[in-house]
Enzyme design. Structure first.
Site, short mmCIF file in Angstrom:
data_model
loop_
_atom_site.label_atom_id
_atom_site.label_comp_id
_atom_site.label_asym_id
_atom_site.label_seq_id
_atom_site.Cartn_x
_atom_site.Cartn_y
_atom_site.Cartn_z
N HIS A 27 -96.49 -50.66 58.74
CA HIS A 27 -96.12 -49.42 59.43
C HIS A 27 -95.40 -48.42 58.52
O HIS A 27 -95.03 -47.34 58.98
CB HIS A 27 -95.23 -49.73 60.63
CG HIS A 27 -95.94 -50.46 61.74
ND1 HIS A 27 -96.97 -49.91 62.45
CD2 HIS A 27 -95.77 -51.71 62.26
CE1 HIS A 27 -97.42 -50.78 63.37
NE2 HIS A 27 -96.70 -51.87 63.26
N ARG A 71 -94.12 -56.90 54.08
CA ARG A 71 -94.98 -57.18 55.23
C ARG A 71 -96.34 -56.56 54.94
O ARG A 71 -96.46 -55.33 54.85
CB ARG A 71 -94.41 -56.59 56.52
CG ARG A 71 -95.47 -56.69 57.63
CD ARG A 71 -94.93 -56.54 59.00
NE ARG A 71 -94.50 -55.19 59.34
CZ ARG A 71 -94.11 -54.84 60.56
NH1 ARG A 71 -94.07 -55.75 61.52
NH2 ARG A 71 -93.73 -53.61 60.80
N GLU A 110 -95.50 -62.40 67.65
CA GLU A 110 -95.35 -61.13 68.36
C GLU A 110 -96.44 -60.90 69.41
O GLU A 110 -96.84 -59.76 69.64
CB GLU A 110 -95.23 -59.96 67.37
CG GLU A 110 -96.25 -59.91 66.25
CD GLU A 110 -96.02 -58.75 65.29
OE1 GLU A 110 -95.16 -57.89 65.53
OE2 GLU A 110 -96.74 -58.70 64.28
N ASP A 116 -93.66 -55.63 69.49
CA ASP A 116 -95.04 -55.98 69.86
C ASP A 116 -95.05 -57.09 70.89
O ASP A 116 -95.93 -57.10 71.77
CB ASP A 116 -95.83 -56.40 68.60
CG ASP A 116 -96.38 -55.18 67.88
OD1 ASP A 116 -96.91 -54.28 68.55
OD2 ASP A 116 -96.24 -55.11 66.65
#
Ligand code: 3PY
Ligand code: MG
Length: 262
Positions: free
Chosen positions: A46, A71, A147, A173
């Site tokens: 993200h 990530r 998630e 999430d």
């Protein structure tokens, strides 16, 4: 290889404090690495930057004492191999919903015969040192993000996959997938799942981490026995503190600034 702060903190029974980079500023990454965090995770899922900037962020983190982690966007072996070659010491992989995805994650992080990481450590070798090949598999930490409802159903099987270092909870999430509203502090339903995930991780000898909205929430999960907490990302820290200062100057209450962590 340089030691991995998170491994050391967890082995000593402590709770690692992890920063989360979502912006494209190596200067800020360097500052966070010097700020006292045990690790700084660069968010390629993200975060608002591309591949070249990601290398610069890892270089900037290397200028301070924090351990660099990333990530990725998925458990894709080519992407994870490249991130490790760029110097990541930990991979926090999103949406590891099945044991098969957890196995793919471990294989992507390990050289043969355990995994299928391709040889070419590039910057990992520069940052890690000449013993990189011998030590990488023991040093790099693979975290499976829990998630989704599917991941909760498969929790024990995911936690039982050999080679994982930890489970890392994505509460936003998870909330979304369970029909709740993401953002802000973790609500009681998701908190109960967090406690179950913690217990499953510890039963299988794994560490457990969680992304939090802010420092107060991170302190709560530290007290609840979590091994790693992330007190929001770089942008949320900046925004919360900016809002607090503006409120202070204007003498307005800042009690409503609860952020989402993003
Ligand atoms: C989530 O909360 O879903 C996350 O992925 C945190 O980074
Ligand atoms: Mg997520």
């Amino acid at each position: 290889m340089r030691s991995h702060n998170v491994r050391e903190v967890v082995a000593a029974g402590g709770c690692a404090v992890n920063a989360w980079m979502s912006t494209d500023s190596p200067y800020l990454a360097e500052a966070l690495s010097h700020a006292g965090f045990d690790s700084v995770t660069v968010d390629a899922q993200h975060g608002m930057f591309g591949r070249d900037t990601l290398v610069h962020l890892l270089q900037a983190i290397s200028a301070g004492p924090a351990t660099p982690m990333v990530r990725p966007t998925s458990v894709d072996a080519a992407e994870i191999g490249w991130l490790l070659d760029a110097g990541a010491y930990g991979i926090i992989a999103p949406s590891v919903d099945t044991p098969d995805l957890a196995r793919q994650l471990v294989k992507a992080c390990r050289y043969p015969p355990v995994g299928h990481r391709s040889f070419g450590p590039s910057r990992g070798l520069l940052y890690g040192g000449t013993d990189y090949l011998a030590e990488a598999d023991h040093t790099i930490t693979a975290w499976a993000m829990i998630e989704s409802a599917q991941a909760l159903e498969n929790l024990s099987e995911i936690a039982a996959v050999p080679g994982l270092f930890g489970l890392y909870i994505g509460p936003n999430d998870l909330a979304l997938d369970l029909g709740h509203t993401p953002g802000g502090r973790i609500g009681e339903t998701i908190a109960q799942h967090c406690r179950n995930i913690r217990d499953a991780a510890h039963r299988h000898g794994l560490a457990v981490g969680v992304f939090c909205a802010d420092g107060d929430e991170a302190a709560t999960w530290r007290e609840a026995g979590f091994d790693l907490v992330t007190p929001g990302n770089d942008l949320s820290m900046m925004r919360a503190e900016a809002t607090r200062r503006i409120g202070h100057v204007r003498q307005q209450s800042t009690s409503t600034i609860a952020g989402s962590g993003y």
